[in-house]
Design an enzyme around this catalytic site. Structure first.
Site, PDB file in Angstrom:
ATOM      1  N   GLN A   3       0.983  -1.251  -0.018  1.00 46.78           N
ATOM      2  CA  GLN A   3      -0.117   0.104   0.043  1.00 46.78           C
ATOM      3  C   GLN A   3       1.074   1.190  -0.075  1.00 46.78           C
ATOM      4  OE1 GLN A   3      -2.924  -0.130   3.221  1.00 46.78           O
ATOM      5  NE2 GLN A   3      -4.044   1.818   2.414  1.00 46.78           N
ATOM      6  N   HIS A 115       5.595   4.553   1.152  1.00 49.19           N
ATOM      7  CA  HIS A 115       5.201   3.115   1.290  1.00 49.19           C
ATOM      8  C   HIS A 115       4.799   3.066   2.726  1.00 49.19           C
ATOM      9  CE1 HIS A 115       4.605  -1.387   1.504  1.00 49.19           C
ATOM     10  NE2 HIS A 115       4.805  -1.336   0.314  1.00 49.19           N
ATOM     11  N   HIS A 116       3.389   2.453   2.936  1.00 47.79           N
ATOM     12  CA  HIS A 116       2.942   2.575   4.421  1.00 47.79           C
ATOM     13  C   HIS A 116       3.692   1.562   5.308  1.00 47.79           C
ATOM     14  CE1 HIS A 116      -0.243   3.219   6.995  1.00 47.79           C
ATOM     15  NE2 HIS A 116      -1.477   3.361   5.813  1.00 47.79           N
ATOM     16  N   ALA A 117       4.826   0.770   4.839  1.00 49.71           N
ATOM     17  CA  ALA A 117       5.655   0.428   5.709  1.00 49.71           C
ATOM     18  C   ALA A 117       6.421   1.161   6.378  1.00 49.71           C
ATOM     19  CB  ALA A 117       6.405  -0.702   4.869  1.00 49.71           C
ATOM     20  N   ASN A 288       3.691   2.023  12.095  1.00 47.80           N
ATOM     21  CA  ASN A 288       2.181   1.820  12.078  1.00 47.80           C
ATOM     22  C   ASN A 288       1.588   1.394  13.300  1.00 47.80           C
ATOM     23  OD1 ASN A 288       1.660   1.890   9.077  1.00 47.80           O
ATOM     24  ND2 ASN A 288       3.256   1.066   8.929  1.00 47.80           N
TER      25      ASN A 288
END
Length: 429
Positions: A3, A115-117, A288
């Site tokens: 994502q 990047h969501h990471a 996150n």
């Protein structure tokens, strides 16, 4: 799930490419270990971060030509179309740290692709604003909700016996429902439903703009309501009106449509001190750290009182706030990640998204106007890619205005501007 968060920042004056690159080289972004590391896989198939040298010229990409040959298209629409195309056609390269900045010079827009990471919305907004200054006082950092970026007040809640009973009851109900969503429970198919594989379908992106003062007027019309209650009430009403347009009289009154919302679980609400986030020993941490909430919308035909949607939203969200659904979802995901690895964790997340209908998020931005690399910012808009939902909605507020980005699978929802229009109509008249 691969994502990517796309954040478009429109500025007032033409972009000085070299000055912007110099600002990036001196920013905290380059100092952050996650932003100067590659995701690599060892001989046993385990993924981990490996420090590398950042070449700013590879990450900051200047595009001088207009994005569209149509001279009548607005800058906002051109940028939205560009982001929609990137959402399905251009994943971030893995031979460099997982972020890029596109300088859309012809449209005076800076597009951050992360990047969501690398972090969630709170982490990334905190980093973005730590690199900005206030227009009215360039020596000062932006503030959010009356609180500076570098500080925030701890949440306080008074507990009573009855409150504890409700916490236990609502937690049991919502945790059971969450578990069933992972296993088998699925929304009924409607004109806005996505599903397995839809993350690969072509996209369209539209914007809906709200004045925060207008939302506060609606908030005052419903006792003890919040801006989030108003936002979800407006979206509930807008979705019902859109479904009336697409499938009139085909849906039963009260049909449930479920959204997925992300909740910040850090000890402090709002934006964070960026250095405390980076410091792993602090109470807050980078990355996150959010839980999932399942937020139901109930279809009601066009004759319903718009304020009723806000009242229903408030009642439902108040119950969700009392439950432990969000911490439960985070702890379960963290446990699965630790015991079985990211593959299984991502499969469980994917199933939850496939079994629901839309994604919604709301990040509070700065109250006052800000400068980015000395250039006044006009608006901040964000969205994310690679979800199997046909409808994702992300709101960011900035200087008294809230921009809602509506990203859709265009083969399922071909007219997102209609959806944006009917979402703005109901409760803000």
């Amino acid at each position: 799930m691969n994502q990517v968060i796309n954040c478009a920042v429109a500025v007032e004056f033409p972009i000085d490419v070299e000055a912007f690159k110099a600002e990036v080289r001196s920013s905290i972004l380059i100092q952050h270990p996650r932003f100067c590391s590659l995701m690599v896989t060892d001989s046993c198939g385990r993924e981990h971060w490996r420090k590398t040298q950042v070449d700013v010229d590879r990450h900051v990409i200047a595009r001088h030509q207009p994005l569209s040959d149509d001279i009548h298209i607005s800058d906002d629409d051109a940028v939205n179309d560009f982001i929609a195309d990137l959402s399905v056609s251009s994943p971030l390269p893995t031979d460099k740290p997982l972020w890029e900045i596109h300088l859309l010079v012809a449209h005076k827009t800076v597009l951050f692709r992360v990047h969501h990471a690398l972090g969630d919305g709170i982490s990334l907004m905190s980093m973005l604003l730590s690199c900005c200054r206030r227009v009215d006082d360039p020596s000062q950092l932006p503030t959010i909700g009356g609180v500076g970026v570098a500080s925030s007040s701890p949440r306080r809640r008074a507990w009573s016996v009855w409150t504890l009973v409700k916490v236990v009851w609502y937690s049991l109900i919502y945790i059971l429902e969450f578990s069933l969503r992972v296993l088998c429970l699925r929304d009924k198919t409607t004109a806005i439903s996505g599903g397995d594989g839809v993350e690969l379908w072509p996209r369209r992106l539209a914007s809906a703009r709200f004045r925060v003062d207008d939302m506060k007027i609606v908030k005052r019309a419903v006792a003890n309501a919040t801006i989030n209650d108003v936002l979800f009430g407006v979206i509930s009403c807008g979705l019902s009106r859109y479904l009336d347009i697409k499938s009139p009289k085909a849906l039963p009154e009260g049909l449930r449509i479920t959204g997925v919302a992300m909740v910040n679980l850090r000890p402090q609400a709002g934006l964070q001190d960026i250095w405390k986030l980076i410091n792993s020993k602090s109470g807050s941490r980078w990355g996150n750290k959010f839980g999932m909430l399942l937020l139901p919308v109930y279809y009601h035909s066009g004759g319903s009182d718009p304020l009723q949607f806000v009242r229903r939203a408030k009642t439902m969200i108040d119950k969700k706030k009392l439950s432990l659904e969000a911490p439960f979802s985070y702890k379960v995901g963290d446990l699965v990640m630790s015991l079985f690895g990211p593959k299984l964790a991502s499969i469980l997340n994917y199933r939850i998204v496939c079994n629901t209908t839309f994604t919604i998020s709301n990040v509070v931005g700065p109250r006052e106007e800000i400068l980015m690399a000395g250039n006044p910012v006009k608006n901040i808009r964000t969205t994310s890619s690679s979800l199997p939902h046909a409808l994702t909605m992300h709101m960011v507020s900035y200087a008294g205005v809230a921009d809602l980005q509506i990203l859709v699978a265009k083969d399922i929802i071909p007219d997102p501007k209609v959806l944006a229009t009917v979402s703005k109509m109901p409760c803000l008249k």
